[in-house]
Design a protein around this motif. Sequence first.
Motif, short mmCIF file in Angstrom:
data_model
loop_
_atom_site.label_atom_id
_atom_site.label_comp_id
_atom_site.label_asym_id
_atom_site.label_seq_id
_atom_site.Cartn_x
_atom_site.Cartn_y
_atom_site.Cartn_z
N ARG A 82 2.77 13.32 -11.39
CA ARG A 82 4.12 13.41 -10.82
C ARG A 82 4.57 12.07 -10.22
NH1 ARG A 82 3.21 17.26 -7.60
NH2 ARG A 82 3.34 18.80 -9.27
N ILE A 83 3.62 11.32 -9.66
CA ILE A 83 3.95 10.01 -9.10
C ILE A 83 4.60 9.14 -10.18
CG2 ILE A 83 2.96 7.87 -8.20
CD1 ILE A 83 0.84 9.60 -6.78
N PHE A 84 4.01 9.15 -11.37
CA PHE A 84 4.56 8.34 -12.47
C PHE A 84 5.86 8.93 -12.99
CE2 PHE A 84 0.12 7.08 -12.35
CZ PHE A 84 0.20 5.71 -12.54
N HIS A 85 5.89 10.25 -13.14
CA HIS A 85 7.10 10.89 -13.66
C HIS A 85 8.29 10.70 -12.73
CE1 HIS A 85 5.00 13.84 -16.69
NE2 HIS A 85 4.83 12.58 -16.99
N ASP A 86 8.02 10.69 -11.43
CA ASP A 86 9.10 10.51 -10.46
C ASP A 86 9.57 9.06 -10.40
OD1 ASP A 86 9.04 13.16 -9.86
OD2 ASP A 86 7.97 12.95 -7.95
N ALA A 87 8.65 8.13 -10.67
CA ALA A 87 8.97 6.71 -10.47
C ALA A 87 9.56 6.05 -11.71
CB ALA A 87 7.71 5.95 -10.05
N ALA A 105 9.75 7.79 -1.12
CA ALA A 105 9.75 7.85 -2.58
C ALA A 105 10.16 6.51 -3.18
CB ALA A 105 10.69 8.95 -3.07
N SER A 106 11.12 5.84 -2.55
CA SER A 106 11.58 4.56 -3.09
C SER A 106 10.48 3.51 -3.01
CB SER A 106 12.81 4.09 -2.33
OG SER A 106 12.51 3.94 -0.95
N THR A 107 9.67 3.57 -1.95
CA THR A 107 8.53 2.66 -1.85
C THR A 107 7.53 2.92 -2.96
OG1 THR A 107 8.77 2.61 0.55
CG2 THR A 107 6.66 1.90 -0.34
N GLN A 108 7.25 4.20 -3.16
CA GLN A 108 6.32 4.60 -4.22
C GLN A 108 6.82 4.10 -5.57
OE1 GLN A 108 3.50 5.48 -3.36
NE2 GLN A 108 3.06 7.63 -3.71
N LYS A 109 8.12 4.26 -5.79
CA LYS A 109 8.72 3.82 -7.04
C LYS A 109 8.57 2.30 -7.22
CE LYS A 109 13.41 3.75 -9.04
NZ LYS A 109 13.13 3.78 -10.47
N ARG A 110 8.83 1.56 -6.17
CA ARG A 110 8.68 0.09 -6.25
C ARG A 110 7.25 -0.30 -6.56
NH1 ARG A 110 12.07 -0.13 -1.94
NH2 ARG A 110 10.34 -0.35 -0.47
N ARG A 118 -11.84 -3.60 1.66
CA ARG A 118 -11.04 -4.17 2.73
C ARG A 118 -10.07 -3.12 3.23
NH1 ARG A 118 -8.41 -9.74 1.42
NH2 ARG A 118 -6.82 -8.32 0.67
N ALA A 119 -9.48 -3.42 4.36
CA ALA A 119 -8.47 -2.50 4.88
C ALA A 119 -7.30 -2.43 3.91
CB ALA A 119 -7.98 -3.00 6.24
N ALA A 120 -6.69 -1.27 3.83
CA ALA A 120 -5.54 -1.10 2.94
C ALA A 120 -4.44 -2.09 3.32
CB ALA A 120 -5.03 0.33 3.02
N SER A 121 -3.80 -2.66 2.32
CA SER A 121 -2.71 -3.59 2.58
C SER A 121 -1.45 -2.84 2.98
CB SER A 121 -2.44 -4.42 1.34
OG SER A 121 -3.62 -5.06 0.92
N PRO A 122 -0.58 -3.47 3.76
CA PRO A 122 0.67 -2.84 4.20
C PRO A 122 1.59 -2.54 3.02
CG PRO A 122 0.66 -5.17 4.78
CD PRO A 122 -0.73 -4.83 4.30
N MET A 155 2.13 12.25 -2.93
CA MET A 155 2.51 11.06 -2.16
C MET A 155 2.03 11.19 -0.73
SD MET A 155 6.43 10.02 -1.47
CE MET A 155 6.69 10.58 -3.15
N GLY A 156 1.54 10.11 -0.19
CA GLY A 156 0.97 10.15 1.15
C GLY A 156 2.04 10.39 2.19
N PRO A 157 1.65 10.92 3.33
CA PRO A 157 2.61 11.19 4.39
C PRO A 157 3.27 9.90 4.86
CG PRO A 157 0.34 11.43 5.17
CD PRO A 157 0.30 11.28 3.69
N GLY A 158 4.58 9.94 5.05
CA GLY A 158 5.29 8.78 5.56
C GLY A 158 5.62 7.75 4.52
N VAL A 159 5.19 7.97 3.28
CA VAL A 159 5.50 7.01 2.23
C VAL A 159 6.79 7.44 1.53
CG1 VAL A 159 4.72 5.92 0.11
CG2 VAL A 159 3.08 6.48 1.90
#
Length: 253
Positions: free
Chosen positions: A199-204, A7-12, A249-253, A1-5
């Motif tokens: 792990r991203i998928f397993h955690d989410a 876990a709940s955001t990643q899950k969403r 394009r630039a990454a979306s927020p 997971m990227g810095p500052g992201v």
Amino acid sequence: MGPGVEASTQKRRIEALYAQLLSAYGPQGWWPLSSRAGKRGFDGRGYHPRAYVHPRTAGGRFEIVMGAVLTQSSSWTNAESALDRLRNAGIRLPSDVRSCTRGRLARLIRSSGYFNQKARKLKEVAALFRAAGSLAREAAPSRVELLSCWGIGPETADSILLYAFHVPSFVVDAYTRRLLSRTGIIEDDRQDGYDDVQRIFHDALPSAHELFNEYHALIVEHAKQHCRARPVCTGCPVRVCRYRDGLPRAASP
DNA sequence: CGCCAGGTGGGAT
DNA sequence: ATCCCACATGGC
């Protein structure tokens, strides 16, 4: 997971992505079986897509194992015609592979590419599943055991676990990396190793094989229709992405 | 014609 | 640990 992201955001993000893909493409019903599956010796009348019948026999399960090897870095249609030729030659069980010469195996699977390597790989997996009962539903091999087999890497191991034995181990492939990278869920498709992405998928997600089955299949379908190496963004159902019409394009927020 | 396709193992750095 | 390469056919 990227810095500052968080876990709940990643899950969403992972949940939202699944909802968008499922809504756009519908249930995929994997694993695809050979085009004549259902004829003698095989279970499942259906064929990819959307006609999945889960494997009940050793032959059905071993066909998934062989298919997972044959499709390595090559198209499913090429792998499938190789599977068809194996079936027509009466090769459907580990014992059939063992009694076939390496050269004949290579000739039969020519269409799948890398046929010399893959002939050896089929020999190796046939040895792995040699023991009677090793293809029984309740006899799922461990991931470590699969990885110790020459020719089985992490993606093939997880494909076998998930699609042949219904063990909830998420399958990560080049498409998965590409999609997660383009949607900004991972930084880029090189940064994270296989286990990191898994792990991203397993955690989410809840650890359910039906969900992992559909999610991976949907990613493949999406990658074929829109998220190609050269993106086809017209009509793309994924809302957050740094590409539009093939232009970065630039990454979306 | 060039690029791409549901990777993996082996060797060099 | 991390690049780099061999392995090979078929579809578009």
